[in-house]
Design a protein around this motif. Structure first.
Motif, short mmCIF file in Angstrom:
data_model
loop_
_atom_site.label_atom_id
_atom_site.label_comp_id
_atom_site.label_asym_id
_atom_site.label_seq_id
_atom_site.Cartn_x
_atom_site.Cartn_y
_atom_site.Cartn_z
N GLU A 63 -7.73 56.04 -52.44
CA GLU A 63 -6.36 56.48 -52.71
C GLU A 63 -5.42 55.33 -53.09
N ARG A 64 -5.84 54.08 -52.90
CA ARG A 64 -4.97 52.94 -53.15
C ARG A 64 -5.58 51.99 -54.18
N HIS A 65 -4.73 51.26 -54.84
CA HIS A 65 -5.22 50.28 -55.80
C HIS A 65 -4.32 49.04 -55.74
N GLN A 66 -4.88 47.93 -56.24
CA GLN A 66 -4.13 46.68 -56.24
C GLN A 66 -3.44 46.45 -57.57
N ALA A 67 -2.31 45.74 -57.50
CA ALA A 67 -1.58 45.37 -58.72
C ALA A 67 -0.94 44.01 -58.48
N ARG A 68 -0.67 43.31 -59.58
CA ARG A 68 0.02 42.02 -59.45
C ARG A 68 1.52 42.25 -59.40
N ALA A 69 2.19 41.52 -58.51
CA ALA A 69 3.64 41.60 -58.40
C ALA A 69 4.21 40.19 -58.49
N VAL A 70 5.43 40.10 -59.02
CA VAL A 70 6.09 38.80 -59.20
C VAL A 70 7.20 38.67 -58.17
N LEU A 71 7.26 37.52 -57.48
CA LEU A 71 8.33 37.28 -56.52
C LEU A 71 9.65 37.12 -57.26
N VAL A 72 10.69 37.76 -56.76
CA VAL A 72 12.00 37.62 -57.38
C VAL A 72 12.94 36.77 -56.52
N ALA A 73 12.40 36.13 -55.49
CA ALA A 73 13.16 35.20 -54.64
C ALA A 73 12.17 34.26 -53.98
N ASP A 74 12.66 33.11 -53.51
CA ASP A 74 11.81 32.14 -52.80
C ASP A 74 11.57 32.62 -51.37
N ALA A 75 10.36 32.35 -50.88
CA ALA A 75 10.09 32.55 -49.44
C ALA A 75 10.62 31.33 -48.70
N PRO A 76 11.14 31.50 -47.49
CA PRO A 76 11.61 30.33 -46.73
C PRO A 76 10.47 29.33 -46.52
N PRO A 77 10.81 28.05 -46.37
CA PRO A 77 9.75 27.05 -46.13
C PRO A 77 9.18 27.21 -44.72
N LYS A 78 8.01 26.63 -44.53
CA LYS A 78 7.37 26.70 -43.21
C LYS A 78 8.21 25.91 -42.21
N ALA A 79 8.47 26.50 -41.05
CA ALA A 79 9.27 25.83 -40.03
C ALA A 79 8.48 24.68 -39.42
N SER A 80 9.18 23.60 -39.07
CA SER A 80 8.50 22.42 -38.52
C SER A 80 7.92 22.70 -37.13
N TRP A 81 8.49 23.70 -36.41
CA TRP A 81 8.01 23.98 -35.04
C TRP A 81 6.84 24.95 -35.01
N SER A 82 6.38 25.43 -36.16
CA SER A 82 5.33 26.45 -36.17
C SER A 82 3.95 25.91 -35.83
N GLY A 83 3.78 24.58 -35.84
CA GLY A 83 2.52 23.99 -35.40
C GLY A 83 1.51 23.85 -36.52
N PRO A 84 0.52 22.98 -36.32
CA PRO A 84 -0.48 22.75 -37.37
C PRO A 84 -1.39 23.96 -37.54
N GLY A 85 -1.71 24.28 -38.77
CA GLY A 85 -2.62 25.39 -39.06
C GLY A 85 -1.99 26.76 -39.01
N ALA A 86 -0.73 26.86 -38.59
CA ALA A 86 -0.09 28.18 -38.50
C ALA A 86 0.24 28.68 -39.90
N GLN A 87 -0.02 29.95 -40.14
CA GLN A 87 0.25 30.56 -41.44
C GLN A 87 1.48 31.47 -41.31
N ALA A 88 2.66 30.88 -41.44
CA ALA A 88 3.88 31.67 -41.36
C ALA A 88 4.02 32.52 -42.61
N SER A 89 4.52 33.74 -42.45
CA SER A 89 4.75 34.60 -43.61
C SER A 89 6.11 35.26 -43.47
N PHE A 90 6.68 35.62 -44.61
CA PHE A 90 8.03 36.21 -44.65
C PHE A 90 8.04 37.38 -45.62
N ARG A 91 8.93 38.32 -45.37
CA ARG A 91 9.12 39.44 -46.30
C ARG A 91 10.04 38.98 -47.44
#
Length: 198
Positions: A63-91
């Motif tokens: 029922e679902r399919h993939q498509a390419r989407a283009v970001l229309v804004a920058d994602a915030p940078p990774k916070a310095s307190w998030s620790g090594p190897g952490a994969q922070a993500s933002f909407r």
């Protein structure tokens, strides 16, 4: 000597009461339920959950399919307190085109530091609306594991609770038995106890 003391409820002897036999069988039943029944129940539930999750995953992929989407804004940078190897993500808002050529927008999660203009893959339903990715990989096994662990723990906990309830009932019965025996016994200690209490 220890083994003899431990197994006295299983052997015939004049001091063994009916409640002792019931208690011995209860301990055996609870042990079997905890160490054999609960894991078996967990595995059976996990198997059912796996089959269900696989069927869900197949249906979602149809029922679902993939498509390419283009970001229309920058994602915030990774916070310095998030620790090594952490994969922070933002909407972040994105834009994509439908099969008919119409442009749609929505928000999806992307890694920290992703820049405007970069592309990402999104999942769409048949109406080209944003949806979650089909169930699979880690999510599938997390679901199966939680069902199996929850069922096994629930079965073990129920067995222990039933055993504890039976043990309490047996203890109350034994205390009542001792009280009745004490009331009918007329030994010297009983007389001394009566004098002390008076």
């Amino acid at each position: 000597m220890n083994g003899a003391r431990r197994g006295w409820r299983w052997r015939h002897n004049p001091l063994r009461r009916r409640s002792d036999v019931v208690e011995a069988w209860t301990v055996l039943a609870v042990g079997s339920a905890v160490f054999v029944g609960a894991p078996a129940a967990g595995l059976a539930a996990g198997r059912v959950a796996y089959d269900d999750a696989r069927a869900t995953s197949v249906a979602q992929r149809q029922e679902r399919h993939q498509a390419r989407a283009v970001l229309v804004a920058d994602a915030p940078p990774k916070a310095s307190w998030s620790g090594p190897g952490a994969q922070a993500s933002f909407r972040v808002p994105v834009r994509w085109e439908t099969a008919s050529g119409a442009t749609r927008t929505g928000t999806v999660r992307v890694h920290a530091g992703t820049r405007e203009g970069e592309t990402t893959w999104v999942w769409l339903d048949r109406q080209d609306r944003l949806v979650a990715a089909p169930l699979g990989g880690t999510d599938l096994w997390t679901r199966v594991g939680s069902v199996a662990a929850g069922t096994g723990a629930g079965a073990a906990g129920t067995a222990v609770l039933v055993g504890w309830s039976v043990r309490r009932r047996l203890d109350r019965g034994r205390l009542a038995e001792w009280d009745r025996a004490w009331e009918t016994w007329d030994g010297p200690e009983r007389g001394q106890r009566g004098r002390r209490m008076a």
